[in-house]
Design a protein around this motif. Structure first.
Motif, PDB file in Angstrom:
ATOM      1  N   PHE A  62      37.426  75.795  45.892  1.00 34.77           N
ATOM      2  CA  PHE A  62      38.259  75.201  44.914  1.00 34.77           C
ATOM      3  C   PHE A  62      37.551  74.668  43.563  1.00 34.77           C
ATOM      4  O   PHE A  62      37.853  75.140  42.500  1.00 34.77           O
ATOM      5  N   TYR A  63      36.605  74.000  43.559  1.00 34.18           N
ATOM      6  CA  TYR A  63      35.781  73.763  42.460  1.00 34.18           C
ATOM      7  C   TYR A  63      35.235  74.791  41.430  1.00 34.18           C
ATOM      8  O   TYR A  63      35.116  74.917  40.337  1.00 34.18           O
ATOM      9  N   ALA A  64      34.857  75.821  42.439  1.00 32.32           N
ATOM     10  CA  ALA A  64      34.248  77.159  41.889  1.00 32.32           C
ATOM     11  C   ALA A  64      35.494  77.893  41.174  1.00 32.32           C
ATOM     12  O   ALA A  64      35.006  78.805  39.903  1.00 32.32           O
ATOM     13  N   LYS A  65      36.638  77.713  41.515  1.00 23.52           N
ATOM     14  CA  LYS A  65      37.935  78.700  41.097  1.00 23.52           C
ATOM     15  C   LYS A  65      38.606  78.091  39.991  1.00 23.52           C
ATOM     16  O   LYS A  65      39.485  78.645  39.241  1.00 23.52           O
ATOM     17  N   GLU A  66      38.940  76.550  39.925  1.00 27.44           N
ATOM     18  CA  GLU A  66      39.941  75.975  39.515  1.00 27.44           C
ATOM     19  C   GLU A  66      39.242  74.532  38.626  1.00 27.44           C
ATOM     20  O   GLU A  66      38.320  73.993  39.134  1.00 27.44           O
ATOM     21  N   ARG A  67      39.840  74.648  37.555  1.00 26.42           N
ATOM     22  CA  ARG A  67      39.183  73.413  36.697  1.00 26.42           C
ATOM     23  C   ARG A  67      40.060  72.144  37.321  1.00 26.42           C
ATOM     24  O   ARG A  67      41.102  72.115  37.784  1.00 26.42           O
ATOM     25  N   ILE A  68      39.207  71.216  37.182  1.00 28.50           N
ATOM     26  CA  ILE A  68      39.709  69.902  37.865  1.00 28.50           C
ATOM     27  C   ILE A  68      39.969  68.509  36.932  1.00 28.50           C
ATOM     28  O   ILE A  68      40.851  68.104  36.833  1.00 28.50           O
TER      29      ILE A  68
END
Length: 576
Positions: A537-543
């Protein structure tokens, strides 16, 4: 929550019980096929149709249920939940008390026999399994509505002490024993067994000293008390470092005055028979060998003490269940003890359970106290902490309280390295593998948790974002560009985030599974899967600036990871 929603949809059109539906659910091989799959084979006989035909009909019916769609794929119904409906509901569910602490125990009292090191021996790495598995089960059962009671059943009685005393009387040096009581005791014990291979009379000498100890001989009693005192000090230091406490520390000797009542009970019920001068209970009807109760010299043995122990725990501690976290090599012993209780008319014997585990090897070798092959746990912990500190210094030289974090990581690596394995498997312990910050390790999970906390700090610090923590009213993230709660789209919450949310949704069920199977590795594997899902999730989406839903998801992930780590006995540092 996800599977319960899908189960209710299936339940409405099949008449199956929810429990059976939940047990049949599978994860589709490809994420795009759906969120959960239901196999229709079980319905073929009931509806007198092929599973494929049932799947097509059932998919059509389920698709009319609100908040989900369904499609048939062979004999399977693939169900997809509407994210716009279920994301806010699932996020809110994750912080509810009954999700985090399911009550399946309903106050049942469970005594857990765990750790149980032998007096006058070093606390070795071989003691680790019973200790950390038992402690994890204590926390898991406590989290699921049971009342766990931990008992450290110290090995402070038996023929081994006769051997220890005999060895000291022959070769011991009081000055050396006072200087290094545990180390010197081990040397004497090892020498006894080495010498006994060539001098069989030593075994008789050891038995005689134990007989004298059981009959209150002053010299034997004094030496025994010394060994017990110094050993308890050694053990307490190890338990403090592992952050493990016990509700009761009761050695085998505690039950000395309770064993004659057991012998009398067995005799009164006509269960005792003489065999070569000893007294046994025959268990042929259980297809077990006779259980030895009294040796021919009149001294007691392990089964006698464990019978007295079980009765005490049931009658005095008011236990509803008795668990024995003891190595798998003791399987026959516990089968015999439980069978004798059953023959004695104790109906609660059915609630006694051996919780076995496989051997722990070190560098492929089995450890043996008799031969001096003991790897001291203290030395392993010290080495783990030193290596963890070296790694942390290299990766984050500015980190505050490096030593404290290194202790959390180093000791956590040892515990997780054990608990990630199915308890029945043998474990070949490797410090190098346990301490890596990548792969299936405790440091990897701890580092993921710390990374999330760091991201949340950045989110808090942003001028245009106010992130509120979870509370009883399930407060959600609010930002300056806040949208309506129902305005959810894939752009706000992508596939990687949805996969992570579905993973978090499994926590409730996995905690129940761990409690029912008495298997801590279920929680360890959940923690690993969750850390991996978050990092995708961290690698694919901005948080941090990706909107309130992503920040809320990150926060829920950190909280649940911290819960999982705590159940296993690991700390969850906020910085690493």
């Amino acid at each position: 929550m996800l599977v319960r929603v899908a189960a209710q949809a299936i339940l409405a059109h099949t008449g199956l019980e929810e429990k059976e539906i939940l047990s049949l659910f599978e994860v589709p091989p490809q994420p795009e096929w759906g969120d959960v799959a239901f196999p229709c084979f079980v319905l073929a006989k009931k509806f007198r149709k092929s599973p494929q035909h049932i799947a097509m009909e059932l998919a059509e019916l389920v698709s009319h249920e609100e908040g989900l769609t369904a499609s048939a794929s062979g004999a399977y119904v693939n169900i997809t939940l509407d994210r716009s409906v279920h994301i806010p509901l699932m996020l809110a569910e994750l912080s509810k008390a009954d999700f985090l602490r399911p009550n399946i125990g309903h106050g049942q009292r469970v005594v857990i026999d765990m750790s149980s090191p032998n007096i006058a021996k070093p606390f070795g790495i071989g003691h680790l399994r019973s200790t950390v598995i038992g402690a994890a089960l204590y926390r898991i059962l406590g989290e699921t509505g049971y009342v766990p009671i931990s008992v450290n059943h110290l090995g402070d009685w038996g023929t081994q002490f006769g051997k220890q005393i005999a060895a000291y009387k022959r070769w011991g040096n009081e000055e050396q024993l006072q200087h290094d009581p545990i180390g010197e005791s081990l040397k004497l014990y090892v020498r006894f067994h080495q010498e006994a291979e060539h001098d069989p009379t030593l075994e008789d000498e050891g038995r005689e000293w134990f007989r004298r100890l059981e009959h209150g001989d002053a010299e034997a009693q004094q030496l025994w008390e010394f060994f017990v005192e110094v050993s308890l000090g050694e053990f307490d230091r190890m338990y403090q470092r592992l952050n493990i406490t016990f509700d009761h520390v009761l050695g085998e000797s505690f039950y000395n005055d309770k064993m004659q009542a057991v012998v009398a009970q067995l005799r009164a019920k006509g269960l005792l028979e003489e065999s070569d001068g000893a007294l046994v209970v025959r268990l042929e009807d259980e297809e077990l060998p006779p259980c030895l109760i009294l040796k021919k010299d009149g001294t007691t043995i392990y089964p006698t003490r464990d019978l007295a122990t079980a009765i005490y725990r049931h009658e005095v501690m008011k236990a509803d269940r008795l668990l024995y976290v003891v190595g798998g090599e003791q399987k026959l012993h516990f089968q015999q003890v439980f069978a004798v209780l059953k023959h004695a008319g104790e109906a609660w014997a059915e609630q006694c359970e051996h919780v076995p585990f496989g051997l722990m090897r070190f560098a492929g070798k089995k450890m043996s106290t008799r031969r001096g092959k003991v790897v001291k746990l203290e030395e392993v912990l010290d080495e783990a902490i030193a290596r963890a500190q070296a790694i942390i210094t290299q990766k984050n030289p500015d980190l505050q309280e490096q030593r404290a974090v290194a202790e959390d990581v180093g000791i956590g690596a040892i515990i997780f390295g054990d608990l990630k394995n199915n308890r029945l498997n043998e474990v070949d312990f490797s410090l190098e593998e346990a301490l890596t910050f990548e792969g299936e390790t405790g440091p990897y999970v701890q580092y993921t948790h710390a990374r999330i906390r760091s991201l949340l700090e950045k989110a808090h610090a942003r001028a245009d974002v106010d992130v509120t923590t979870n509370s009883s009213d399930n407060a959600l993230v609010q930002d300056s560009h806040s949208r309506d709660l129902n305005d959810i789209s894939d752009e706000m919450f992508g596939d990687a985030g949805w996969a992570l949310l579905k993973q978090l949704d499994r926590y409730h069920g996995q905690l129940i599974r761990a409690a029912r199977q008495l298997e801590p590795s279920v929680i360890a594997r959940f923690a690993l899967d969750t850390a991996q899902a978050f990092n995708r999730f961290y690698a694919k989406e901005r948080i941090v600036d990706g909107g309130r839903w992503r920040i809320q998801l990150a926060e829920q992930t950190a909280d649940i990871l911290a819960c999982a780590l705590q159940l296993l006995g690991l700390k969850a540092p906020n910085r690493m």
